[in-house]
Design an enzyme around this catalytic site. Structure first.
Site, PDB file in Angstrom:
ATOM      1  N   LYS A  74       0.822  -1.228   0.000  1.00  0.00           N
ATOM      2  CA  LYS A  74       0.000   0.000   0.000  1.00  0.00           C
ATOM      3  C   LYS A  74       0.848   1.266   0.000  1.00  0.00           C
ATOM      4  O   LYS A  74       2.023   1.251   0.332  1.00  0.00           O
ATOM      5  CB  LYS A  74      -0.975  -0.048   1.178  1.00  0.00           C
ATOM      6  CG  LYS A  74      -2.069  -1.095   0.879  1.00  0.00           C
ATOM      7  CD  LYS A  74      -3.340  -0.869   1.597  1.00  0.00           C
ATOM      8  CE  LYS A  74      -4.363  -1.903   1.114  1.00  0.00           C
ATOM      9  NZ  LYS A  74      -5.290  -2.268   2.162  1.00  0.00           N
TER      10      LYS A  74
ATOM     11  N   ARG B 177      -3.523 -10.001   5.140  1.00  0.00           N
ATOM     12  CA  ARG B 177      -3.952 -10.130   3.737  1.00  0.00           C
ATOM     13  C   ARG B 177      -2.806  -9.637   2.870  1.00  0.00           C
ATOM     14  O   ARG B 177      -2.447  -8.460   2.934  1.00  0.00           O
ATOM     15  CB  ARG B 177      -5.220  -9.292   3.535  1.00  0.00           C
ATOM     16  CG  ARG B 177      -5.813  -9.352   2.134  1.00  0.00           C
ATOM     17  CD  ARG B 177      -7.042  -8.450   2.045  1.00  0.00           C
ATOM     18  NE  ARG B 177      -7.627  -8.509   0.715  1.00  0.00           N
ATOM     19  CZ  ARG B 177      -7.202  -7.802  -0.323  1.00  0.00           C
ATOM     20  NH1 ARG B 177      -6.183  -6.972  -0.196  1.00  0.00           N
ATOM     21  NH2 ARG B 177      -7.787  -7.929  -1.503  1.00  0.00           N
TER      22      ARG B 177
HETATM   23  N1  HH2 Z   1      -7.404  -3.961   0.738  1.00  0.00           N
HETATM   24  C1  HH2 Z   1      -7.725  -4.051  -0.566  1.00  0.00           C
HETATM   25  C2  HH2 Z   1      -8.827  -4.829  -0.961  1.00  0.00           C
HETATM   26  N2  HH2 Z   1      -9.562  -5.519  -0.048  1.00  0.00           N
HETATM   27  N3  HH2 Z   1      -9.954  -6.170   2.184  1.00  0.00           N
HETATM   28  C3  HH2 Z   1      -9.629  -6.102   3.484  1.00  0.00           C
HETATM   29  N4  HH2 Z   1     -10.346  -6.791   4.402  1.00  0.00           N
HETATM   30  N5  HH2 Z   1      -8.585  -5.337   3.932  1.00  0.00           N
HETATM   31  C4  HH2 Z   1      -7.817  -4.594   3.072  1.00  0.00           C
HETATM   32  O1  HH2 Z   1      -6.875  -3.903   3.533  1.00  0.00           O
HETATM   33  C5  HH2 Z   1      -8.132  -4.660   1.670  1.00  0.00           C
HETATM   34  C6  HH2 Z   1      -9.228  -5.456   1.265  1.00  0.00           C
HETATM   35  C7  HH2 Z   1      -6.913  -3.340  -1.595  1.00  0.00           C
HETATM   36  O2  HH2 Z   1      -5.860  -4.136  -2.075  1.00  0.00           O
HETATM   37  P1  HH2 Z   1      -5.862  -4.985  -3.445  1.00  0.00           P
HETATM   38  O3  HH2 Z   1      -6.895  -6.057  -3.420  1.00  0.00           O
HETATM   39  O4  HH2 Z   1      -4.503  -5.474  -3.722  1.00  0.00           O
HETATM   40  O5  HH2 Z   1      -6.132  -3.928  -4.569  1.00  0.00           O
HETATM   41  P2  HH2 Z   1      -7.404  -3.590  -5.430  1.00  0.00           P
HETATM   42  O6  HH2 Z   1      -8.459  -3.155  -4.493  1.00  0.00           O
HETATM   43  O7  HH2 Z   1      -6.929  -2.475  -6.338  1.00  0.00           O
HETATM   44  O8  HH2 Z   1      -7.821  -4.829  -6.172  1.00  0.00           O
END
Ligand code: HH2
Length: 276
Positions: free
Chosen positions: A221, A255
């Protein structure tokens, strides 16, 4: 402590690694890499070989400014991957804010609903409450992905996040969802400045007073970019360090994108008696 989910009662004595499977063309760090079911399932297998305990499958990017994905498109992305991944015999989580995606994923056999919106869309609480035993992750977000990074402001971010999570937990309990089905997440990067995210890190232990396991998502992040000066594809060391810090400060689930490195680091941490 346990996390009750559809097929698994997940023991949290050892910190659990949730591997991220983004079936999206536009996720912030890995968009477009696993955006068809075959490639996404191959990615699931890779993450499991690396030691993932849980797979989190998502079909809508939540990066700041991301465009919303229509329901049909999200179902088309997520359901085939979920169906294909059931055979792996590990807990499967679906990362969605949409009640209809939750319902269809649970019908298909998903173990967990992971909602960055903490079940605030109409029908989302009902979708989880209607299921006899799925797990749920309630995450704090201020605003929505389109606008959330426009000048986020709090009087006291830790207290406000904590109050929000308590309120969401109470709302679910009122619908008959057992506490042991619920885990909580302060939502790193969701409507928060670098300072807000760092305050949540430093004072993470205060959230343990909510009485439910904490899930933390620091992986790649932008706050880690702000700390290190590195672009998103060079944040492995920072992501592993953040995951260890989260566990040290009481998180039971992390995660992550980089499962192998995180699992190795947690093994050493555990051997040192720091992640028991
Ligand atoms: N962060 C993201 C997505 N889902 N869910 C939880 N519970 N906690 C988090 O910190 C979280 C989440 C964002 O990360 P990522 O899935 O890599 O990116 P994107 O939303 O662009 O797919």
């Amino acid at each position: 402590m346990f996390w009750q989910t559809t097929r698994f009662r997940i023991a949290l004595a050892r910190p659990q690694v949730m591997g991220i499977v983004n079936v999206t063309p536009d996720s912030f760090s890995d968009g477009g890499r696993h955006d068809d079911a075959g490639r996404a399932l191959a990615h699931c297998e890779k993450l499991l070989a690396e030691g993932a305990d849980i797979l989190d499958i998502g079909g809508e990017s939540t990066r700041p400014g991301a465009a919303p994905v229509p329901l049909d498109e999200e179902l088309r992305r997520v359901l085939p991957v979920l169906e294909g991944a059931l055979k792996f015999g590990v807990p499967l989580s679906v990362d969605t804010v949409k009640p209809e995606v939750m319902r269809r994923a649970l019908e298909c056999g998903a173990d967990i609903v992971n909602d960055i919106n903490a079940l605030r869309l109409p029908g989302a609480e009902e979708a989880v409450a209607a299921h006899p035993g799925c797990g749920v992750c309630l995450m704090h977000m201020r605003g929505d992905p389109a606008t959330m990074q426009q000048r986020p402001a709090y009087d006291d971010v830790v207290t406000e996040v904590s109050e929000f999570l308590r309120e969401r937990m109470t709302a679910l309990s009122a619908r008959g969802v057992a506490a042991e089905r619920i885990v909580l997440d302060p939502g790193i990067g969701f409507g928060k400045s670098v300072e807000h995210n760092l305050a949540l890190m430093r004072r993470q232990r205060e959230l343990l007073a909510l009485g439910r396991p904490l899930l933390l998502g620091w992986s790649r992040k932008s706050t880690l970019g702000a700390l290190t000066g590195r672009p998103v594809d060079e944040r492995l060391a920072a992501s592993v360090a953040a995951a260890l810090a989260a566990v040290q400060l009481g998180a039971r689930i992390v995660r992550v994108h980089d499962v192998a490195a995180t699992v190795d680091a947690l093994k050493v941490w555990g051997a040192a008696g720091l992640a028991a």
